[in-house]
Design a protein around this motif. Sequence first.
Motif, mmCIF file in Angstrom:
data_model
loop_
_atom_site.group_PDB
_atom_site.id
_atom_site.type_symbol
_atom_site.label_atom_id
_atom_site.label_comp_id
_atom_site.label_asym_id
_atom_site.label_seq_id
_atom_site.Cartn_x
_atom_site.Cartn_y
_atom_site.Cartn_z
ATOM 1 N N VAL A 152 20.879 98.596 18.092
ATOM 2 C CA VAL A 152 21.654 97.504 18.655
ATOM 3 C C VAL A 152 20.832 96.243 18.466
ATOM 4 C CG1 VAL A 152 22.603 96.523 20.764
ATOM 5 C CG2 VAL A 152 22.732 98.978 20.368
ATOM 6 N N HIS A 153 21.464 95.242 17.915
ATOM 7 C CA HIS A 153 20.805 93.952 17.779
ATOM 8 C C HIS A 153 20.952 93.254 19.128
ATOM 9 C CE1 HIS A 153 19.156 90.636 15.513
ATOM 10 N NE2 HIS A 153 20.042 89.838 16.090
ATOM 11 N N ALA A 154 19.828 93.076 19.837
ATOM 12 C CA ALA A 154 19.902 92.586 21.212
ATOM 13 C C ALA A 154 19.109 91.305 21.400
ATOM 14 C CB ALA A 154 19.361 93.661 22.154
ATOM 15 N N LYS A 155 19.532 90.558 22.377
ATOM 16 C CA LYS A 155 18.780 89.390 22.808
ATOM 17 C C LYS A 155 18.460 89.589 24.277
ATOM 18 C CE LYS A 155 20.454 86.048 19.561
ATOM 19 N NZ LYS A 155 20.841 84.677 19.344
ATOM 20 N N ASN A 206 13.515 88.334 21.391
ATOM 21 C CA ASN A 206 14.929 88.049 21.115
ATOM 22 C C ASN A 206 15.263 88.401 19.675
ATOM 23 O OD1 ASN A 206 15.689 87.174 23.608
ATOM 24 N ND2 ASN A 206 15.240 85.021 23.188
ATOM 25 N N GLY A 207 16.406 89.097 19.500
ATOM 26 C CA GLY A 207 16.852 89.458 18.164
ATOM 27 C C GLY A 207 16.243 90.746 17.647
ATOM 28 N N ALA A 208 15.465 91.430 18.429
ATOM 29 C CA ALA A 208 14.838 92.665 17.964
ATOM 30 C C ALA A 208 15.851 93.807 17.982
ATOM 31 C CB ALA A 208 13.661 93.028 18.875
ATOM 32 N N ALA A 209 15.648 94.769 17.091
ATOM 33 C CA ALA A 209 16.539 95.929 17.038
ATOM 34 C C ALA A 209 16.062 96.967 18.033
ATOM 35 C CB ALA A 209 16.542 96.516 15.638
#
Length: 153
Positions: free
Chosen positions: A92-95, A112-115
């Motif tokens: 999931v690409h999450a912030k 931020n933006g880490a998988a």
Amino acid sequence: MNIYLTAPLIVTVLALGWAADHYHSKAIAWRTTARQSQQLAKRQATTITDMTQRQQQLTALDKTHTEALSAAESENDALRRQLAAGTRRMYVHAKCPVSGTGTTTAASGLVNGAAVELATDSRRNILDIRAGIIRDREKLKYLQDYVRTQCLK
């Protein structure tokens, strides 16, 4: 003597005239009945032909959408097996929310933006939801095609 010959002749002519009129009326009635029966038979034949064509169209429509649904479900099952075997991963690409100091939350250890890889239960839930969406889409496509090919004729 003429009267003895003309009277039976007149009676015979009148009887023949009555018989001819009677049978002519019957023939006209039979002809009318035959024409009505012919028209009814033609309408019934047209209806049967239309029903047969619609049935064939519905069979083809059903086959097409059943195959599409089966292919989509097979793809989803293959993805499920790959995830279970570990040959594929789901991320999931999450912030992460930013705290009041302007830095990322230290407890999560994420930028931020880490998988982020999903847990097993989450993967299963997502695949179940995906399978439901696939089924619903195919059903909707089928119903739209049904309305387009059968109801709007």
